[in-house]
Scaffold this motif. Sequence first.
Motif: not given
Length: 264
Positions: A61-71, A76-83, A105-108
């Motif tokens: 888990e520590s090596l995964k890259t995450y991004i932020w998504l905003q509804c 706001i949710q933190q999600v694995e980038e590859e997903v 800077h979450a993705i709207a």
Amino acid sequence: PPSSARSLRPPELVAGHWSTRWRNTYKGVTCKFSAASSFSHIFFLALARMSESELSVIKPESLKTYIWLQCFDGSIQQVEEEVAMFCPMICREIVKNGTGSSKNHAIALPERVNPSSLSLILDYCRFHQVPGRSNKERKSFDEKFVRIDTEKLCELTSAADSLQLKPLVDLTSRALARIIEGKTPEEIRDIFHLPDDLTEEEKLEPLKNINDDPRIRLLNRLYAKKRKELQERQKLKDIQVQQEQKDERSLDELLCFINGDGGM
């Protein structure tokens, strides 16, 4: 090893041990090695030679890259980038605009993507983005995935359409088609909670579909079929009326009528 690993080089051997600081990136994973760590060197070389499916299973888990998504509601949710990258709309935002890297800077996401629908979409992406799954596994997952109530299924279809996730749109649209198959317009309106203040002809008029909603597309195709059936029934009714209006009086009765001898 994978092509992305061919350009990698191991840490330099300095004075009988591995260099004290070394940093490289593989498949979006930034690795740091320090303090004479031969174990780290061996781990990284093994990582570079793994297949995508193997990597997805053991990747810490520590090596995964995450991004932020905003509804749209602000959550706001933190999600694995590859997903998240499995959704074309999100992938475009990451690649072209560079958004999603932090909470600020979450993705709207589009308005039709609520937190509940987003959670289901991410579950779908997590399963299908893993390579090596058999068609039987995917089919079984999909069949169970769409076994939800109609309202949630409609919301999921709209959300997937907003995120341009065509495989999921096709899957949920087929499920909706099975639900409305053989139903009357009135029953369909009850299923989708549509207003019922129109005449029979008006109910079958094509609905406006500004946002290209797949539910409306399905309804309009069904309405076109029902309109044709209604027109055929109306033609038969008109023929019956004409036949009933045909003059059935006898010749004697007609002659009396012409001569003014009868009241007929």
